[in-house]
Design a protein around this motif. Structure first.
Motif, PDB file in Angstrom:
ATOM      1  N   LYS A  91       0.793  -1.221   0.000  1.00 49.24           N
ATOM      2  CA  LYS A  91       0.000   0.000   0.000  1.00 49.24           C
ATOM      3  C   LYS A  91       0.828   1.276   0.000  1.00 49.24           C
ATOM      4  O   LYS A  91       0.424   2.287  -0.586  1.00 49.24           O
ATOM      5  CB  LYS A  91      -0.936   0.012   1.217  1.00 49.24           C
ATOM      6  N   ASN A  92       1.984   1.262   0.645  1.00 50.82           N
ATOM      7  CA  ASN A  92       2.657   2.519   0.962  1.00 50.82           C
ATOM      8  C   ASN A  92       4.089   2.580   0.444  1.00 50.82           C
ATOM      9  O   ASN A  92       4.668   1.570   0.042  1.00 50.82           O
ATOM     10  CB  ASN A  92       2.677   2.725   2.481  1.00 50.82           C
ATOM     11  N   ALA A  93       4.631   3.785   0.523  1.00 47.01           N
ATOM     12  CA  ALA A  93       6.003   4.035   0.084  1.00 47.01           C
ATOM     13  C   ALA A  93       7.000   3.353   1.014  1.00 47.01           C
ATOM     14  O   ALA A  93       6.918   3.479   2.239  1.00 47.01           O
ATOM     15  CB  ALA A  93       6.268   5.534   0.053  1.00 47.01           C
ATOM     16  N   ALA A  94       7.930   2.631   0.431  1.00 45.19           N
ATOM     17  CA  ALA A  94       9.000   1.986   1.184  1.00 45.19           C
ATOM     18  C   ALA A  94      10.128   1.677   0.210  1.00 45.19           C
ATOM     19  O   ALA A  94       9.912   1.553  -0.995  1.00 45.19           O
ATOM     20  CB  ALA A  94       8.524   0.715   1.877  1.00 45.19           C
ATOM     21  N   LEU A  95      11.328   1.531   0.725  1.00 47.40           N
ATOM     22  CA  LEU A  95      12.474   1.271  -0.131  1.00 47.40           C
ATOM     23  C   LEU A  95      12.561  -0.187  -0.553  1.00 47.40           C
ATOM     24  O   LEU A  95      13.126  -0.506  -1.595  1.00 47.40           O
ATOM     25  CB  LEU A  95      13.766   1.689   0.583  1.00 47.40           C
ATOM     26  N   GLY A  96      11.965  -1.087   0.236  1.00 50.96           N
ATOM     27  CA  GLY A  96      12.055  -2.503  -0.064  1.00 50.96           C
ATOM     28  C   GLY A  96      13.450  -3.029   0.218  1.00 50.96           C
ATOM     29  O   GLY A  96      14.124  -2.524   1.118  1.00 50.96           O
ATOM     30  N   PRO A  97      13.957  -3.982  -0.572  1.00 51.80           N
ATOM     31  CA  PRO A  97      13.224  -4.644  -1.663  1.00 51.80           C
ATOM     32  C   PRO A  97      12.249  -5.699  -1.161  1.00 51.80           C
ATOM     33  O   PRO A  97      12.360  -6.185  -0.042  1.00 51.80           O
ATOM     34  CB  PRO A  97      14.351  -5.286  -2.479  1.00 51.80           C
ATOM     35  N   ILE A  98      11.308  -6.047  -2.030  1.00 52.99           N
ATOM     36  CA  ILE A  98      10.422  -7.189  -1.825  1.00 52.99           C
ATOM     37  C   ILE A  98      10.748  -8.206  -2.908  1.00 52.99           C
ATOM     38  O   ILE A  98      10.577  -7.930  -4.095  1.00 52.99           O
ATOM     39  CB  ILE A  98       8.946  -6.785  -1.883  1.00 52.99           C
ATOM     40  N   GLU A  99      11.259  -9.353  -2.505  1.00 51.55           N
ATOM     41  CA  GLU A  99      11.651 -10.411  -3.434  1.00 51.55           C
ATOM     42  C   GLU A  99      10.493 -11.406  -3.575  1.00 51.55           C
ATOM     43  O   GLU A  99      10.104 -12.059  -2.603  1.00 51.55           O
ATOM     44  CB  GLU A  99      12.895 -11.139  -2.928  1.00 51.55           C
ATOM     45  N   ILE A 100       9.964 -11.520  -4.799  1.00 48.43           N
ATOM     46  CA  ILE A 100       8.855 -12.436  -5.092  1.00 48.43           C
ATOM     47  C   ILE A 100       9.368 -13.452  -6.093  1.00 48.43           C
ATOM     48  O   ILE A 100       9.518 -13.143  -7.282  1.00 48.43           O
ATOM     49  CB  ILE A 100       7.645 -11.662  -5.653  1.00 48.43           C
ATOM     50  N   ARG A 101       9.669 -14.654  -5.644  1.00 47.30           N
ATOM     51  CA  ARG A 101      10.347 -15.640  -6.489  1.00 47.30           C
ATOM     52  C   ARG A 101       9.727 -17.020  -6.348  1.00 47.30           C
ATOM     53  O   ARG A 101       9.299 -17.430  -5.267  1.00 47.30           O
ATOM     54  CB  ARG A 101      11.833 -15.747  -6.106  1.00 47.30           C
ATOM     55  N   ASP A 102       9.699 -17.739  -7.462  1.00 47.48           N
ATOM     56  CA  ASP A 102       9.367 -19.170  -7.476  1.00 47.48           C
ATOM     57  C   ASP A 102       7.998 -19.466  -6.885  1.00 47.48           C
ATOM     58  O   ASP A 102       7.790 -20.499  -6.241  1.00 47.48           O
ATOM     59  CB  ASP A 102      10.452 -19.974  -6.746  1.00 47.48           C
ATOM     60  N   ASN A 103       7.053 -18.560  -7.110  1.00 47.76           N
ATOM     61  CA  ASN A 103       5.683 -18.775  -6.661  1.00 47.76           C
ATOM     62  C   ASN A 103       4.808 -19.245  -7.820  1.00 47.76           C
ATOM     63  O   ASN A 103       5.095 -18.967  -8.982  1.00 47.76           O
ATOM     64  CB  ASN A 103       5.110 -17.476  -6.090  1.00 47.76           C
ATOM     65  N   PHE A 104       3.726 -19.937  -7.485  1.00 43.57           N
ATOM     66  CA  PHE A 104       2.693 -20.279  -8.454  1.00 43.57           C
ATOM     67  C   PHE A 104       1.454 -19.496  -8.057  1.00 43.57           C
ATOM     68  O   PHE A 104       0.868 -19.727  -6.991  1.00 43.57           O
ATOM     69  CB  PHE A 104       2.419 -21.779  -8.456  1.00 43.57           C
ATOM     70  N   ILE A 105       1.065 -18.543  -8.908  1.00 43.50           N
ATOM     71  CA  ILE A 105      -0.048 -17.640  -8.636  1.00 43.50           C
ATOM     72  C   ILE A 105      -1.099 -17.870  -9.717  1.00 43.50           C
ATOM     73  O   ILE A 105      -0.789 -17.779 -10.908  1.00 43.50           O
ATOM     74  CB  ILE A 105       0.420 -16.176  -8.656  1.00 43.50           C
ATOM     75  N   TYR A 106      -2.327 -18.176  -9.324  1.00 45.63           N
ATOM     76  CA  TYR A 106      -3.326 -18.466 -10.342  1.00 45.63           C
ATOM     77  C   TYR A 106      -4.725 -18.091  -9.859  1.00 45.63           C
ATOM     78  O   TYR A 106      -4.961 -17.867  -8.669  1.00 45.63           O
ATOM     79  CB  TYR A 106      -3.263 -19.935 -10.764  1.00 45.63           C
ATOM     80  N   ASP A 107      -5.657 -18.028 -10.814  1.00 46.37           N
ATOM     81  CA  ASP A 107      -7.074 -17.763 -10.533  1.00 46.37           C
ATOM     82  C   ASP A 107      -7.244 -16.616  -9.540  1.00 46.37           C
ATOM     83  O   ASP A 107      -7.849 -16.772  -8.469  1.00 46.37           O
ATOM     84  CB  ASP A 107      -7.755 -19.024 -10.005  1.00 46.37           C
ATOM     85  N   SER A 108      -6.737 -15.438  -9.908  1.00 46.08           N
ATOM     86  CA  SER A 108      -6.833 -14.269  -9.045  1.00 46.08           C
ATOM     87  C   SER A 108      -7.136 -13.040  -9.885  1.00 46.08           C
ATOM     88  O   SER A 108      -6.938 -13.032 -11.105  1.00 46.08           O
ATOM     89  CB  SER A 108      -5.529 -14.070  -8.260  1.00 46.08           C
ATOM     90  N   GLY A 109      -7.613 -11.983  -9.205  1.00 42.53           N
ATOM     91  CA  GLY A 109      -8.029 -10.791  -9.931  1.00 42.53           C
ATOM     92  C   GLY A 109      -6.884 -10.031 -10.568  1.00 42.53           C
ATOM     93  O   GLY A 109      -6.991  -9.550 -11.690  1.00 42.53           O
ATOM     94  N   SER A 110      -5.761  -9.912  -9.853  1.00 40.55           N
ATOM     95  CA  SER A 110      -4.604  -9.197 -10.380  1.00 40.55           C
ATOM     96  C   SER A 110      -3.382  -9.554  -9.543  1.00 40.55           C
ATOM     97  O   SER A 110      -3.504 -10.125  -8.460  1.00 40.55           O
ATOM     98  CB  SER A 110      -4.829  -7.677 -10.339  1.00 40.55           C
ATOM     99  N   LEU A 111      -2.213  -9.191 -10.067  1.00 38.90           N
ATOM    100  CA  LEU A 111      -1.025  -9.271  -9.217  1.00 38.90           C
ATOM    101  C   LEU A 111      -1.103  -8.239  -8.118  1.00 38.90           C
ATOM    102  O   LEU A 111      -0.611  -8.474  -7.015  1.00 38.90           O
ATOM    103  CB  LEU A 111       0.235  -9.059 -10.051  1.00 38.90           C
ATOM    104  N   GLY A 112      -1.695  -7.077  -8.381  1.00 38.51           N
ATOM    105  CA  GLY A 112      -1.955  -6.158  -7.297  1.00 38.51           C
ATOM    106  C   GLY A 112      -1.541  -4.733  -7.550  1.00 38.51           C
ATOM    107  O   GLY A 112      -1.395  -4.267  -8.680  1.00 38.51           O
ATOM    108  N   LYS A 113      -1.329  -4.045  -6.451  1.00 41.85           N
ATOM    109  CA  LYS A 113      -0.994  -2.621  -6.442  1.00 41.85           C
ATOM    110  C   LYS A 113       0.285  -2.466  -5.633  1.00 41.85           C
ATOM    111  O   LYS A 113       0.417  -3.019  -4.536  1.00 41.85           O
ATOM    112  CB  LYS A 113      -2.130  -1.826  -5.801  1.00 41.85           C
ATOM    113  N   THR A 114       1.252  -1.718  -6.149  1.00 41.87           N
ATOM    114  CA  THR A 114       2.475  -1.487  -5.393  1.00 41.87           C
ATOM    115  C   THR A 114       2.836  -0.004  -5.377  1.00 41.87           C
ATOM    116  O   THR A 114       3.000   0.617  -6.421  1.00 41.87           O
ATOM    117  CB  THR A 114       3.659  -2.324  -5.911  1.00 41.87           C
ATOM    118  N   GLN A 115       2.941   0.525  -4.181  1.00 36.53           N
ATOM    119  CA  GLN A 115       3.499   1.851  -3.970  1.00 36.53           C
ATOM    120  C   GLN A 115       4.929   1.736  -3.428  1.00 36.53           C
ATOM    121  O   GLN A 115       5.551   2.737  -3.097  1.00 36.53           O
ATOM    122  CB  GLN A 115       2.641   2.623  -2.967  1.00 36.53           C
TER     123      GLN A 115
END
Length: 501
Positions: A232-256
């Motif tokens: 939702k909000n401002a941050a430096l991160g990082p956010i590591e998103i790796r080796d996931n199986f994502i399916y049957d969903s509305g969107s990957l999402g929103k990133t601030q």
């Protein structure tokens, strides 16, 4: 056990409270129950005595886990965990609450109807950090979007925030708006839900207050959610998103949040990617935290029509992905036509001159687009004071420099591209069609040609007539369908400027 207390705001000025509730500061409070509280509890406004919880250590974390061979289930659908949704209290059921503790491991539970909540803490009292959440099945939360809910929620701190949070090998599925139970598509307030949700204090108190820190989301299965991620909000991160199986969903999402790295994932039947990336701030230091520098690399997307919706965030890198879908067409494009990259309704509006567009700062190349339409909509943007601009592949390449070395394959059936898509096997039938791209890139053959001599890289930059990788792959595709003869194919091979490692 008690994980906190809830103030009933409608009881202001009370002199007595219902049985089991506690009066304090002229309000009535009641205990909020969960299964595990990894936090200190002061006992204020509660019938439960105060208690404290230890920290783990770097080499000796405290682990809460299933007994080997057993399958513990935390069921928060019981009425004791139910807090009515109303305009006065937006509280989501919580199975495990974590606050201002470090070096804990949560391992091997099933949680129904309630998720995991972390508060970021403060510098003075301690930030939550080094928490591992692994091997859990967390599902079927019915909650209020006003609470910014997540199956796993990492809330903001008072100063700085949580960091070193590791979300590994979990199954996260089913988070629903209480007004749309059991529904993950077409949810009016979908923007406030995530399988993983993060908040950060910088957006509320400014740059000097700090932000939520490093997060890993690795080897998880995520499905039946309005959004996979709500950063939702401002941050430096990082956010590591790796080796996931994502399916049957509305969107990957929103990133601030800046420095989101989506690398080596399979995303199936998710039509929309990150639909809003970045925002604005009057503080130039904050702009660096707002959704910049995303990396999207070596993913396989099936059914995706729109990857990035640009707000204020830019300087992204998108490479070595396979995109099967892209059903928006330039020939019939309107304001709501999905595009690979979109700069549309989110402020600031774009420059009238595409030469100065925020989209010029995005790098996209060495991708494979498998689409039913040769005129698929690559870019849509809304220039300030001008009509909408629409760009097909050639237009985006020539205007923004996108995907000069990428591959376009015209195909509408996934079964003609992937080995067994009905059973989630997304290996390419022919690895050469999108070589060294997507989730299985390491299994694809490496093509070597004129820029190599006995295994040694030889520069081809000064050669006249050299062709780029994308041109070669298009020639191979033309040869396979009979539109190019063998001699011409070998002519292309001889002229190829292969990338040196």
């Amino acid at each position: 056990m008690v994980i906190g207390v809830v103030r009933n705001w409608s009881t202001e000025g009370s002199t007595n409270c219902p049985d089991g509730w506690v009066i304090a500061d002229s309000y009535c409070f009641y205990d909020n129950y969960g299964m595990i509280a990894i936090k200190d509890f002061g006992g204020w406004a509660s019938n439960t005595p105060a208690f404290s919880v230890n920290h783990g250590e770097e080499d000796n974390p405290i682990t809460v886990r299933n007994y080997p061979g057993e399958h513990p289930v935390f069921d928060l659908t019981d009425s004791r965990f139910f807090i009515p949704w109303n305009s006065e209290a937006h509280v989501s059921p919580i199975a495990i609450s974590i606050s201002q503790k470090h070096h804990w491991v949560i391992d091997g539970f099933e949680m129904i109807g309630g998720g995991i909540y972390m508060w970021g803490g403060s510098v003075a009292l301690g930030n939550t950090h080094d928490i591992v959440i692994q091997n859990n099945d967390i599902h079927d939360l019915t909650v209020d979007g006003g609470d910014n809910p997540g199956i796993i929620k990492i809330d903001r701190g008072d100063t700085m925030g949580a960091y070193n949070i590791f979300i590994w090998n979990n199954t996260l599925h089913g988070i629903y708006d209480w007004e749309f139970p059991n529904q993950w598509e077409g949810v009016d307030d979908m923007q406030h839900f995530g399988a993983v949700t993060t908040l950060s204090v910088a957006s509320y108190q400014g740059y000097d207050a700090g932000w939520t820190g490093y997060i890993e989301i690795i080897d998880n299965t995520i499905y039946n959610v309005p959004q996979a991620f709500f950063f939702k909000n401002a941050a430096l991160g990082p956010i590591e998103i790796r080796d996931n199986f994502i399916y049957d969903s509305g969107s990957l999402g929103k990133t601030q949040t800046a420095n989101v790295h989506l690398i080596h994932n399979i995303v199936n039947n998710v039509k929309t990617g990150f639909w809003k990336v970045g925002s604005l701030s009057d503080d130039p230091r904050m702009l660096a935290l707002y959704g910049n520098y995303a990396i999207i690399e070596n993913n396989t997307f099936i059914g995706l029509n729109h990857l990035l919706g640009i707000g204020g965030g830019t300087y992204h890198t998108v490479k070595n992905n396979i995109f099967f879908g892209m059903n928006g067409r330039t020939s019939s494009a309107g304001w709501n036509t999905p595009a690979y990259i979109l700069k549309n309704q989110y402020v600031p509006l774009d420059s009238p001159d595409p030469q100065y567009s925020i989209l010029q700062n995005i790098t996209s190349d060495h991708n494979c687009f498998v689409t039913p339409y040769a005129d698929f909509l690559m870019v849509q943007r809304r220039p300030e004071g001008a009509p909408l601009d629409f760009y097909d592949y050639a237009g985006a390449r020539d205007t923004f420099g996108y995907d000069v070395n990428s591959v376009i394959v015209i195909e509408s059936s996934p079964s003609n591209i992937f080995t067994n898509p009905d059973n989630n096997d997304f290996h390419l039938i022919d690895p050469l069609i999108c070589p060294n791209m997507g989730y299985y890139a390491e299994e694809a053959p490496i093509i070597c040609a004129s820029s190599y001599d006995n295994g040694n890289c030889v520069s081809c930059l000064d050669c006249n007539g050299c062709i780029e990788t994308g041109e070669l792959l298009n020639a191979i595709s033309a040869w396979k369908v009979g539109n190019l003869d063998m001699a011409s194919l070998f002519d292309n091979l001889a002229l190829w400027k292969a990338p040196c490692p």
